[in-house]
Design a protein around this motif. Structure first.
Motif, PDB file in Angstrom:
ATOM      1  N   ARG A  43       1.050  -1.434  -0.027  1.00  0.00           N
ATOM      2  CA  ARG A  43      -0.084   0.040   0.147  1.00  0.00           C
ATOM      3  C   ARG A  43       0.745   1.146  -0.103  1.00  0.00           C
ATOM      4  NH1 ARG A  43      -3.787  -3.073   4.480  1.00  0.00           N
ATOM      5  NH2 ARG A  43      -4.833  -4.603   2.649  1.00  0.00           N
ATOM      6  N   ALA A  44       1.838   1.257   0.582  1.00  0.00           N
ATOM      7  CA  ALA A  44       3.006   2.351   0.401  1.00  0.00           C
ATOM      8  C   ALA A  44       3.297   2.599  -1.058  1.00  0.00           C
ATOM      9  CB  ALA A  44       4.203   2.066   1.208  1.00  0.00           C
ATOM     10  N   ALA A  45       3.182   1.595  -1.951  1.00  0.00           N
ATOM     11  CA  ALA A  45       3.575   1.897  -3.373  1.00  0.00           C
ATOM     12  C   ALA A  45       2.628   2.317  -4.118  1.00  0.00           C
ATOM     13  CB  ALA A  45       4.126   0.553  -3.890  1.00  0.00           C
ATOM     14  N   ILE A  46       1.416   2.316  -3.795  1.00  0.00           N
ATOM     15  CA  ILE A  46       0.100   2.872  -4.225  1.00  0.00           C
ATOM     16  C   ILE A  46      -0.378   4.237  -3.886  1.00  0.00           C
ATOM     17  CG2 ILE A  46      -1.998   2.096  -5.257  1.00  0.00           C
ATOM     18  CD1 ILE A  46      -1.378  -0.918  -4.342  1.00  0.00           C
ATOM     19  N   GLY A  47      -1.049   5.044  -4.819  1.00  0.00           N
ATOM     20  CA  GLY A  47      -1.604   6.136  -4.306  1.00  0.00           C
ATOM     21  C   GLY A  47      -2.973   6.191  -4.848  1.00  0.00           C
TER      22      GLY A  47
END
Length: 615
Positions: free
Chosen positions: A433-437
């Protein structure tokens, strides 16, 4: 001596058979065991305090006997006893306060640790759990549960155990120094009192459970109604909401009255047992004095013991009821900890290794929220690194479900999703989730300031960085015109802002996060044409070099996409560029033609706050 609580406190046992009260207590004990030296010291101080209490009637007996007619003791004897009498009373208070001071850290630490564990566990549960539960009920369960921990620890260490220690000391003294009838009456009354209290309290427990359920239901209804204040006003259903709330409150009132009636019966029975015991003790002591077997001091001693035991023994019933109620509340909160994590990281799952613009592949993905209602079936496509892939289709086709699966709010029913060749189920959810905005279709904001909500994309970002992304999201001009600027409160769920303003806040915080993968779920659906064109330009700039998934209803927003997927009934019906799909004259072409025939949006006019709204 200070001992830090262990960071790895065992979780409660999995859900299964009904948990007993002892099971609930055993679940709580590890949180207290982390401060075992403080607990031990507190118990020692408790015993010292109760020894002082029991010593008071003994000294009073000595004073009375020393002053009895015929006694020839020196004056210093009663003076010494009087001084010792006062010292013991002071010692009781001193030891009691020291015990509470030593044990306070244990109680507060247990409350904080359990509350944080439940809070963290709730955040780790799947979206399905939160969609099926009402937030008001959850918060009330947490509130009562954490309060129950403090009550249980306080009642046990400060009241129940001291009372039992005092009873043990009194019974021992009576058995060693007097007729066994005195100890027998005390033990018999205690046993009968406990038996009566346990039986009646167990009978009353279901009233408490019913009250808890109705209390949570009333709280959930009230919060749900207040959160949806606008909807209530739209349809003029204030009276309807009041009637629903009143219905639950009336049921709660009936349960509470039944509970109060049973409580009165319990109190009368307990008082009767105590009254009989006190009468028998005083009668035996009076008879002993009359027969010359006991002195006046012995009568005073026995009466003093019974007076000292009467108050805590009578209170013991109240404590037992409170402990039972606390265990019921605590069991409910521990039930939240036993809720199954539907989506969970694998053992020793590594962090996702991702490039700036990774390849994302949906490989024969199938999914259903419920087994009898499939949403996606054999969906297969690849988002090449740094490209924009758009998904269009009718409502209910499963477009937003793709974003939820990519975020791993749910696990796929079949197939797999790969990011740079890594199955997202094999990596940690946090790194994924840190890699997705994302810019969601329905933006919900925290009841805080504009600056806080934008900074939520990357807590700790500087004011300059926040202002920069707000400029990119066409939001800074609006904020600058507000009297409080970035400190302007947005209200509950951001209701003080228009739909377009909320969506621009969502875009700004996505830009601040600076992710490798972008998900735009109807990212400009709440904007007017003029602002939409400006935001589309900002989004295209943000998407440059990143892998982007665009979920759209308005086809005009996806004409520049590298690839357009037409999703219909959970399957990919068509795929290609905008121009190629128009040439195919298929589903996409008919959708384009239908939207082209719709009337054009009227020109935008500035509203009172300076935002653009349709004329």
């Amino acid at each position: 001596m200070r001992h830090r609580a262990s960071s790895t406190v065992p979780l409660p046992a999995p859900a299964g058979a009904a948990r007993s009260d002892w099971h609930t207590i055993r679940t709580l004990l590890p949180y207290l065991w982390a401060y075992r030296w403080r607990v031990g010291l507190a118990l020692a101080l408790m015993v010292a305090a109760k020894a002082s209490v029991v010593g008071v009637p003994v000294l009073l007996k000595g004073i009375v006997d020393s002053l009895s007619p015929g006694q020839s003791a020196a004056l210093v004897v009663p003076v010494g006893l009087v001084l010792a009498y006062g010292a013991l009373r002071l010692a009781n208070t001193l030891f009691t306060e020291l015990r509470e001071l030593v044990f306070a850290r244990v109680t507060e630490n247990a409350v904080r640790t359990v509350a944080l564990q439940v809070f963290g566990h709730l955040h780790s549960l799947s979206m399905r759990f939160h969609l099926e539960r009402q937030t008001g009920g959850l918060t009330r369960d947490m509130e009562r549960g954490t309060r129950a921990i403090s009550s249980l620890v306080s009642f046990t260490i400060y009241s129940v155990l001291p009372t039992l220690v005092e009873i043990g000391l009194v019974v021992g003294y009576l058995a060693l120094n007097y007729d066994l009838w005195f100890a027998g009456i005390t033990v018999g009354a205690l046993a009968l009192y406990i038996l009566f209290t346990v039986l009646v309290t167990e009978w009353r427990t279901h009233f408490r459970r019913t009250m808890n359920e109705l209390d949570s239901k009333a709280n959930s209804r009230a919060i749900d109604s207040l959160i949806n204040y606008e909807t209530v006003k739209y349809f003029g259903n204030e009276e309807f909401e009041s009637r629903r709330y009143e219905e639950t409150l009336r049921r709660y009132e009936r349960a509470r009255l039944r509970s109060q009636a049973s409580l009165s019966a319990l109190n009368v029975g307990q008082s009767a047992i105590i009254a009989v015991a006190v009468t028998l003790m005083v009668w035996r002591a009076t008879a002993g004095v009359a027969e010359g077997r006991m002195t006046l001091g012995d009568l005073v001693l026995v009466n003093g013991f019974m007076i000292q035991l009467y108050a805590p023994l009578n209170f013991l019933g109240v404590l037992y009821r409170e402990i039972k109620q606390g265990l019921t509340d605590l069991e409910r909160m521990f039930g939240l900890l036993r809720a199954n994590r539907e989506v969970e990281d694998g053992t020793d799952a590594p962090a996702l290794r991702v490039s700036h613009g990774p390849e994302v592949r949906f490989e024969r993905v199938s999914f259903a929220y419920d087994s009898d209602r499939p949403i996606l079936s054999e969906v297969d496509f690849t988002m090449r690194p740094g490209t924009i892939t758009a998904v269009v289709g009718p409502s209910g086709a499963g477009k937003s479900t793709l974003a939820r699966l990519l975020y791993r709010f749910y696990d796929v029913s079949g197939g797999r999703i790969l990011v740079d060749g890594q199955d997202i189920r094999s990596v940690t959810q946090h790194s994924l989730r840190a890699a997705i905005g994302i810019v969601p279709q329905d933006t919900v904001l925290f009841n805080d300031t504009l600056g806080y909500n934008v900074a939520y994309g990357r807590p700790g970002a500087s004011a300059a960085e926040i202002e920069d992304v707000c400029r990119s999201a066409q939001l800074h001009g609006f904020i600058a015109r507000l009297p409080q600027g970035y400190e302007t409160p947005v209200g509950e769920r951001g209701l003080k802002l228009s739909g377009g303003e909320k969506q621009r806040v969502a875009i700004a915080r996505m830009l601040l996060k600076d992710p490798a993968i972008l998900v735009l779920d109807e990212a400009t659906s709440a904007l007017d044409t003029r602002n939409e064109q400006a935001i589309q330009g900002a989004l295209r700039t943000a998407a440059a070099g990143r892998t982007t998934l665009v979920i759209a209803h308005r086809l005009s927003t996806v004409v520049d996409a590298d690839r357009v997927l037409v999703l219909d009934h959970g399957r990919i019906a068509e795929s290609g560029t905008h121009a190629a799909l128009l040439e195919q004259d298929g589903v996409y072409a008919r959708m384009w033609e239908a939207q082209a025939q719709q009337p054009e949006e009227p020109p935008a006019l500035p509203d009172a706050e300076g935002a653009s709204v349709p004329a």
